[in-house]
Write a protein that holds these residues in place. Structure first.
Motif, PDB file in Angstrom:
ATOM      1  N   LEU A 204       1.086  -1.542  -0.108  1.00  0.00           N
ATOM      2  CA  LEU A 204      -0.234   0.147   0.348  1.00  0.00           C
ATOM      3  C   LEU A 204       0.814   0.879   0.132  1.00  0.00           C
ATOM      4  O   LEU A 204       0.431   2.220  -0.278  1.00  0.00           O
ATOM      5  N   LEU A 205       2.599   1.585   0.521  1.00  0.00           N
ATOM      6  CA  LEU A 205       2.995   2.150   0.259  1.00  0.00           C
ATOM      7  C   LEU A 205       3.541   2.364  -0.884  1.00  0.00           C
ATOM      8  O   LEU A 205       3.854   3.648  -1.209  1.00  0.00           O
ATOM      9  N   ARG A 206       3.362   1.909  -1.421  1.00  0.00           N
ATOM     10  CA  ARG A 206       3.830   2.298  -2.638  1.00  0.00           C
ATOM     11  C   ARG A 206       3.105   2.827  -3.980  1.00  0.00           C
ATOM     12  O   ARG A 206       3.342   2.774  -5.022  1.00  0.00           O
ATOM     13  N   VAL A 207       2.156   2.950  -3.577  1.00  0.00           N
ATOM     14  CA  VAL A 207       0.361   3.823  -4.512  1.00  0.00           C
ATOM     15  C   VAL A 207       0.461   5.028  -4.426  1.00  0.00           C
ATOM     16  O   VAL A 207       1.016   5.144  -3.393  1.00  0.00           O
ATOM     17  N   PRO A 208       1.119   5.340  -5.129  1.00  0.00           N
ATOM     18  CA  PRO A 208       1.062   7.178  -5.472  1.00  0.00           C
ATOM     19  C   PRO A 208      -0.098   7.390  -5.083  1.00  0.00           C
ATOM     20  O   PRO A 208      -1.201   7.416  -5.094  1.00  0.00           O
ATOM     21  N   GLY A 209      -0.010   8.938  -4.160  1.00  0.00           N
ATOM     22  CA  GLY A 209      -1.307   9.309  -3.560  1.00  0.00           C
ATOM     23  C   GLY A 209      -1.286   8.765  -2.027  1.00  0.00           C
ATOM     24  O   GLY A 209      -1.921   9.624  -1.628  1.00  0.00           O
ATOM     25  N   LEU A 210      -1.238   7.652  -1.755  1.00  0.00           N
ATOM     26  CA  LEU A 210      -1.498   7.046  -0.180  1.00  0.00           C
ATOM     27  C   LEU A 210      -0.083   7.350   0.523  1.00  0.00           C
ATOM     28  O   LEU A 210       1.414   7.527   0.111  1.00  0.00           O
ATOM     29  N   GLY A 211      -0.101   8.628   1.609  1.00  0.00           N
ATOM     30  CA  GLY A 211       0.955   8.396   2.764  1.00  0.00           C
ATOM     31  C   GLY A 211       0.608   7.381   4.053  1.00  0.00           C
ATOM     32  O   GLY A 211      -0.076   7.065   3.702  1.00  0.00           O
ATOM     33  N   VAL A 212       1.468   7.499   4.616  1.00  0.00           N
ATOM     34  CA  VAL A 212       1.972   6.583   5.775  1.00  0.00           C
ATOM     35  C   VAL A 212       0.863   6.700   6.863  1.00  0.00           C
ATOM     36  O   VAL A 212       0.180   5.479   6.940  1.00  0.00           O
ATOM     37  N   ARG A 213       0.455   8.121   6.674  1.00  0.00           N
ATOM     38  CA  ARG A 213      -1.296   7.788   7.618  1.00  0.00           C
ATOM     39  C   ARG A 213      -2.365   7.732   6.885  1.00  0.00           C
ATOM     40  O   ARG A 213      -3.393   6.977   7.936  1.00  0.00           O
ATOM     41  N   SER A 214      -3.259   7.548   6.225  1.00  0.00           N
ATOM     42  CA  SER A 214      -4.129   7.501   4.379  1.00  0.00           C
ATOM     43  C   SER A 214      -4.003   6.111   4.769  1.00  0.00           C
ATOM     44  O   SER A 214      -4.394   5.095   5.000  1.00  0.00           O
ATOM     45  N   VAL A 215      -2.578   5.146   4.813  1.00  0.00           N
ATOM     46  CA  VAL A 215      -2.412   4.033   4.953  1.00  0.00           C
ATOM     47  C   VAL A 215      -2.606   2.869   5.677  1.00  0.00           C
ATOM     48  O   VAL A 215      -3.603   2.047   6.573  1.00  0.00           O
ATOM     49  N   GLU A 216      -1.923   3.473   7.331  1.00  0.00           N
ATOM     50  CA  GLU A 216      -2.417   2.774   8.540  1.00  0.00           C
ATOM     51  C   GLU A 216      -4.419   3.229   8.823  1.00  0.00           C
ATOM     52  O   GLU A 216      -4.282   2.499   9.631  1.00  0.00           O
ATOM     53  N   ARG A 217      -4.332   4.008   7.983  1.00  0.00           N
ATOM     54  CA  ARG A 217      -6.129   3.947   8.414  1.00  0.00           C
ATOM     55  C   ARG A 217      -6.875   3.461   7.759  1.00  0.00           C
ATOM     56  O   ARG A 217      -7.824   3.048   8.041  1.00  0.00           O
ATOM     57  N   MET A 218      -6.525   3.327   6.431  1.00  0.00           N
ATOM     58  CA  MET A 218      -7.186   2.114   5.809  1.00  0.00           C
ATOM     59  C   MET A 218      -7.076   0.790   6.317  1.00  0.00           C
ATOM     60  O   MET A 218      -7.552  -0.080   6.803  1.00  0.00           O
ATOM     61  N   ILE A 219      -5.889   0.297   6.483  1.00  0.00           N
ATOM     62  CA  ILE A 219      -5.864  -1.227   7.429  1.00  0.00           C
ATOM     63  C   ILE A 219      -6.729  -1.035   8.180  1.00  0.00           C
ATOM     64  O   ILE A 219      -7.137  -2.403   9.197  1.00  0.00           O
ATOM     65  N   ASP A 220      -7.215  -0.021   9.802  1.00  0.00           N
ATOM     66  CA  ASP A 220      -7.638   0.124  10.533  1.00  0.00           C
ATOM     67  C   ASP A 220      -9.329  -0.155  10.348  1.00  0.00           C
ATOM     68  O   ASP A 220     -10.018  -0.481  10.748  1.00  0.00           O
ATOM     69  N   ILE A 221      -9.634   0.302   9.471  1.00  0.00           N
ATOM     70  CA  ILE A 221     -11.001   1.281   8.297  1.00  0.00           C
ATOM     71  C   ILE A 221     -10.949  -0.750   8.369  1.00  0.00           C
ATOM     72  O   ILE A 221     -12.624  -1.006   8.336  1.00  0.00           O
ATOM     73  N   ARG A 222     -10.818  -1.362   7.421  1.00  0.00           N
ATOM     74  CA  ARG A 222     -10.454  -2.360   6.665  1.00  0.00           C
ATOM     75  C   ARG A 222     -11.096  -4.008   7.744  1.00  0.00           C
ATOM     76  O   ARG A 222     -11.251  -4.621   7.065  1.00  0.00           O
ATOM     77  N   ARG A 223     -10.552  -3.414   9.049  1.00  0.00           N
ATOM     78  CA  ARG A 223     -10.812  -4.844   9.511  1.00  0.00           C
ATOM     79  C   ARG A 223     -12.417  -5.032   9.680  1.00  0.00           C
ATOM     80  O   ARG A 223     -12.362  -5.436  10.518  1.00  0.00           O
ATOM     81  N   TYR A 224     -13.077  -4.040   9.174  1.00  0.00           N
ATOM     82  CA  TYR A 224     -14.563  -4.009   9.921  1.00  0.00           C
ATOM     83  C   TYR A 224     -15.512  -3.216   8.887  1.00  0.00           C
ATOM     84  O   TYR A 224     -16.781  -4.332   9.290  1.00  0.00           O
ATOM     85  N   LYS A 225     -14.430  -3.397   7.702  1.00  0.00           N
ATOM     86  CA  LYS A 225     -16.021  -3.180   6.715  1.00  0.00           C
ATOM     87  C   LYS A 225     -15.074  -2.612   5.042  1.00  0.00           C
ATOM     88  O   LYS A 225     -13.914  -2.890   5.265  1.00  0.00           O
ATOM     89  N   GLN A 226     -15.456  -3.674   3.983  1.00  0.00           N
ATOM     90  CA  GLN A 226     -15.054  -3.026   2.219  1.00  0.00           C
ATOM     91  C   GLN A 226     -14.734  -1.764   2.421  1.00  0.00           C
ATOM     92  O   GLN A 226     -15.576  -0.887   2.620  1.00  0.00           O
ATOM     93  N   LEU A 227     -13.476  -1.283   1.941  1.00  0.00           N
ATOM     94  CA  LEU A 227     -13.186  -0.019   1.759  1.00  0.00           C
ATOM     95  C   LEU A 227     -14.076   0.198  -0.399  1.00  0.00           C
ATOM     96  O   LEU A 227     -13.330  -0.671  -0.769  1.00  0.00           O
TER      97      LEU A 227
END
Length: 408
Positions: free
Chosen positions: A337-360
């Motif tokens: 995820l960190l290698r995707v253009p436009g995704l920073g460290v904080r947004s990646v961490e938040r995505m990982i948290d969110i997908r624990r309980y729902k599909q992004l």
């Protein structure tokens, strides 16, 4: 010779210090005052020169030279001995009084102190150590102190500097050792590396002791360095390889990049114009990728190649490696995820948290990022697939704005 007022000295020596970029204060530990009686702290405030910690804290520093007199004749330096520039010199007491005075007025939270070479490396380093020692011992100053180390100074003086400073730095100056020998003949690349190595050893030993006994007292915020960009023919690939070596071998907290600025009456061996400021910006972006995103220097660019000035280095890498995309944001590992253009460290961490309980979904991504259009060709979500967009021949033109100054 006319006697300079303190105000005029400050004008000259703060202006002379502006060429040194390596004064960030990230990584410092707060020095709490015993019984609340200490002077200063490293938390919060406004100031003269701003440095930013990784958590976004702004540290205000008094950034000055002890003197811009210098016995060295580095061709790229405005303070070289042969330069026709106004000169000034602070006494130790003047620097101490200025630091305390600015702190009491809430202008600063710390001091960044460098110097031209007066008489010798040892003499200069001793004067700088006297400033830090007086602040710490005589005035119980607990604000941030960054000292620029003179590589030629004795190891004992460098060690003493590290006992009173939060961070110390030794500038590597130029990417190529041969360029340093040519443009700064009094400086020695081998000596600079040895000094860096001794500092790392001291930091490592202090850290090991702190695990067993008490907090480290040897440059607790680590060491940093700076390279001048564009003064020699080194490519960005060479510069990043040099930086990777400095991070690995000497445990640098930061490598800073400073675009060469032409100065009057200098040698024809130096370029007549400064490099594009965007080049400096791209090097910082690339450095960020190495430190926080898991990229190696040779993935970003190779030895004989410069970074693309029109697009950021992560997007440039993605366009060269389209076979790695699109990435499914609901299943990919953090490193991917960190290698995707436009995704920073904080947004990646938040995505990982969110997908624990729902599909992004694409709407979720939109709320977490600034530029959804930059992301869409490279991602898969529960309700989005890019189809052939990832492979379009004109994808670069679609994604590259006329001016791009954001980090990623």
């Amino acid at each position: 010779m006319a006697v300079l007022t303190l105000k005029r000295k400050l004008e000259i020596l703060s202006d002379a210090a502006k060429y040194d970029a390596s004064c960030a204060s990230s990584g410092t530990v707060k020095r709490d005052s015993v019984g609340g009686k200490g002077m200063g702290s490293t938390d919060g405030g406004m100031g003269i020169c701003h440095a930013y910690a990784p958590d976004g804290r702004c540290i205000s520093l008094l950034k000055i030279l002890l003197t811009n007199f210098c016995v060295y004749d580095c061709a790229y330096c405005v303070n070289r001995v042969s330069s026709n520039t106004p000169r000034a010199r602070f006494s130790v007491a003047e620097v101490v009084d200025l630091t305390l005075g600015f702190y009491k007025r809430n202008y600063i939270e710390g001091l960044f102190l460098s110097s031209g070479i007066i008489k010798s490396g040892d003499y200069t380093m001793e004067e700088m150590v006297r400033v830090a020692k007086s602040l710490r011992i005589d005035h119980d100053f607990r604000g941030y102190i960054h000292l620029k180390v003179i590589p030629e100074a004795s190891p004992a003086l460098v060690n003493e500097a590290a006992l009173y400073a939060d961070r110390i730095s030794i500038n590597v100056e130029l990417p190529r050792d041969a360029s340093l020998a040519d443009l700064a003949p009094e400086k020695d690349a081998v000596g600079i590396k040895k000094a860096m190595g001794r500092v790392r050893l001291g930091i490592d030993q202090a850290t090991e002791r702190s695990i067993k006994t008490k907090p480290p007292k040897f440059a607790p915020a680590g060491q940093s360095t700076q390279m001048i960009v564009g003064a020699d023919a080194a490519t960005d690939g060479e510069i990043l390889a040099k930086s990777a070596g400095l991070y690995g071998a000497y445990g640098m907290r930061r490598v800073y990049y400073s675009a060469y600025s032409p100065i009057p009456d200098t040698t024809s061996r130096l370029p007549p114009v400064r490099p594009p400021l965007m080049r400096e910006h791209r090097l910082y972006q690339a450095d960020w990728l190495m430190r926080f995103y898991g990229f190696t220097h040779d993935e970003i660019t190779v030895a004989g190649v410069d970074l693309d000035l029109d697009i950021d280095p992560k997007l440039a890498w993605a366009l060269r490696n389209r076979g790695d995309f699109p990435v499914d944001l609901n299943t990919a590992e953090r490193e991917t995820l960190l290698r995707v253009p436009g995704l920073g460290v904080r947004s990646v961490e938040r995505m990982i948290d969110i997908r624990r309980y729902k599909q992004l979904t694409l709407e979720d991504v939109k709320r977490l990022t600034r530029r959804l259009d930059k992301l869409k060709p490279f991602i898969v979500t529960a309700d989005w697939r890019p189809g052939a967009l990832t492979d379009k021949a004109d994808l670069r033109a679609r994604l590259a704005p006329p001016t791009q100054l954001s980090l990623f």
